[in-house]
Design a protein around this motif. Sequence first.
Motif, PDB file in Angstrom:
ATOM      1  N   THR A 250       1.636   5.885   5.934  1.00 12.43           N
ATOM      2  CA  THR A 250       0.268   5.110   6.405  1.00 12.43           C
ATOM      3  C   THR A 250       0.808   3.602   6.397  1.00 12.43           C
ATOM      4  O   THR A 250       1.825   3.161   5.838  1.00 12.43           O
ATOM      5  N   SER A 251       0.033   3.015   7.448  1.00  9.69           N
ATOM      6  CA  SER A 251       0.334   1.381   7.269  1.00  9.69           C
ATOM      7  C   SER A 251      -0.387   0.475   6.659  1.00  9.69           C
ATOM      8  O   SER A 251      -0.144  -0.604   6.428  1.00  9.69           O
ATOM      9  N   ARG A 252      -1.249   0.889   5.731  1.00 15.01           N
ATOM     10  CA  ARG A 252      -2.162   0.528   4.733  1.00 15.01           C
ATOM     11  C   ARG A 252      -1.205   0.156   3.682  1.00 15.01           C
ATOM     12  O   ARG A 252      -0.023   0.445   3.393  1.00 15.01           O
ATOM     13  N   LEU A 253      -1.714  -0.979   2.807  1.00 16.59           N
ATOM     14  CA  LEU A 253      -0.992  -1.448   1.799  1.00 16.59           C
ATOM     15  C   LEU A 253      -1.498  -1.591   0.514  1.00 16.59           C
ATOM     16  O   LEU A 253      -2.869  -0.907   0.470  1.00 16.59           O
ATOM     17  N   GLY A 254      -0.891  -1.412  -0.518  1.00 14.93           N
ATOM     18  CA  GLY A 254      -1.576  -1.183  -1.882  1.00 14.93           C
ATOM     19  C   GLY A 254      -1.098  -0.066  -2.563  1.00 14.93           C
ATOM     20  O   GLY A 254      -0.321   0.772  -1.950  1.00 14.93           O
ATOM     21  N   LEU A 255      -1.827   0.595  -3.386  1.00 13.12           N
ATOM     22  CA  LEU A 255      -1.470   1.744  -4.276  1.00 13.12           C
ATOM     23  C   LEU A 255      -2.285   2.740  -3.542  1.00 13.12           C
ATOM     24  O   LEU A 255      -3.616   2.767  -3.448  1.00 13.12           O
ATOM     25  N   LEU A 256      -1.743   3.696  -3.000  1.00 11.27           N
ATOM     26  CA  LEU A 256      -2.182   4.793  -2.152  1.00 11.27           C
ATOM     27  C   LEU A 256      -2.018   6.342  -2.781  1.00 11.27           C
ATOM     28  O   LEU A 256      -0.892   6.561  -2.945  1.00 11.27           O
ATOM     29  N   THR A 257      -3.149   6.669  -3.135  1.00 10.91           N
ATOM     30  CA  THR A 257      -2.833   8.162  -3.769  1.00 10.91           C
ATOM     31  C   THR A 257      -3.934   8.954  -3.293  1.00 10.91           C
ATOM     32  O   THR A 257      -4.168  10.346  -3.399  1.00 10.91           O
TER      33      THR A 257
ATOM     34  N   ALA B  10       4.262   2.662   4.479  1.00  7.73           N
ATOM     35  CA  ALA B  10       4.299   3.529   2.975  1.00  7.73           C
ATOM     36  C   ALA B  10       4.270   4.872   3.161  1.00  7.73           C
ATOM     37  O   ALA B  10       3.470   5.368   3.998  1.00  7.73           O
ATOM     38  N   MET B  11       4.904   5.472   2.171  1.00  5.93           N
ATOM     39  CA  MET B  11       5.015   6.953   2.258  1.00  5.93           C
ATOM     40  C   MET B  11       4.733   7.734   0.790  1.00  5.93           C
ATOM     41  O   MET B  11       4.480   6.960   0.117  1.00  5.93           O
ATOM     42  N   ALA B  12       4.362   8.857   1.233  1.00  4.63           N
ATOM     43  CA  ALA B  12       4.028   9.711  -0.319  1.00  4.63           C
ATOM     44  C   ALA B  12       4.298  11.150   0.060  1.00  4.63           C
ATOM     45  O   ALA B  12       4.373  11.907   0.949  1.00  4.63           O
TER      46      ALA B  12
ATOM     47  N   ILE C 257       5.488   5.757  -2.401  1.00  2.00           N
ATOM     48  CA  ILE C 257       6.498   4.672  -2.392  1.00  2.00           C
ATOM     49  C   ILE C 257       6.139   3.772  -1.188  1.00  2.00           C
ATOM     50  O   ILE C 257       5.656   3.781  -0.362  1.00  2.00           O
ATOM     51  N   THR C 258       6.135   2.220  -1.726  1.00  2.43           N
ATOM     52  CA  THR C 258       5.946   1.222  -0.936  1.00  2.43           C
ATOM     53  C   THR C 258       6.742   0.895   0.397  1.00  2.43           C
ATOM     54  O   THR C 258       7.872   1.823   0.461  1.00  2.43           O
ATOM     55  N   ARG C 259       6.406   0.339   1.386  1.00  2.00           N
ATOM     56  CA  ARG C 259       7.429   0.202   2.229  1.00  2.00           C
ATOM     57  C   ARG C 259       8.718  -0.291   2.189  1.00  2.00           C
ATOM     58  O   ARG C 259       9.468   0.356   2.692  1.00  2.00           O
ATOM     59  N   SER C 260       8.931  -1.222   1.233  1.00  2.54           N
ATOM     60  CA  SER C 260      10.401  -1.572   1.058  1.00  2.54           C
ATOM     61  C   SER C 260      10.867  -0.587   0.047  1.00  2.54           C
ATOM     62  O   SER C 260      12.184  -0.521  -0.187  1.00  2.54           O
TER      63      SER C 260
END
Length: 124
Positions: free
Chosen positions: A99-106, A33-35, A51-54
């Motif tokens: 990051t390799s983490r999942l979910g909403l990341l802020t 995931a990126m931001a 933005i999520t992985r996909s």
Amino acid sequence: QLQLVESGGGLVQPGGSLRLSCAASGFTSDSYAMAWFRQAAGKERAFVAHITRSGGNTYYADSVKGRFTISRDIAKNTMYLQMNSLKPDDTAVYYCAATSRLGLLTMRGQFDYWGQGTQVTVSS
């Protein structure tokens, strides 16, 4: 070695537009995931967009919602931030993060990899 390199910053007048790019190397971008974050002079680094992985889901800070658009081209291993209707308050160094983490990341601490930043200055 995972590496992120931002580009596209510069000086723009209020109301103008810029597109930032973040080129990733050393990993397959759809596994992360990126931001975008930004840091104005004298302030803490703040979340801008995620933005999520996909690339299927995005999330924005209230201050940029409706003006900024985050996207990614997995084939090119590149993420973008289209910034429209820019304001002087958008002036900052913009950083991309992954990051390799999942979910909403802020949160800044949720991201493991960072670029060097690119300066955006909005001024007449």
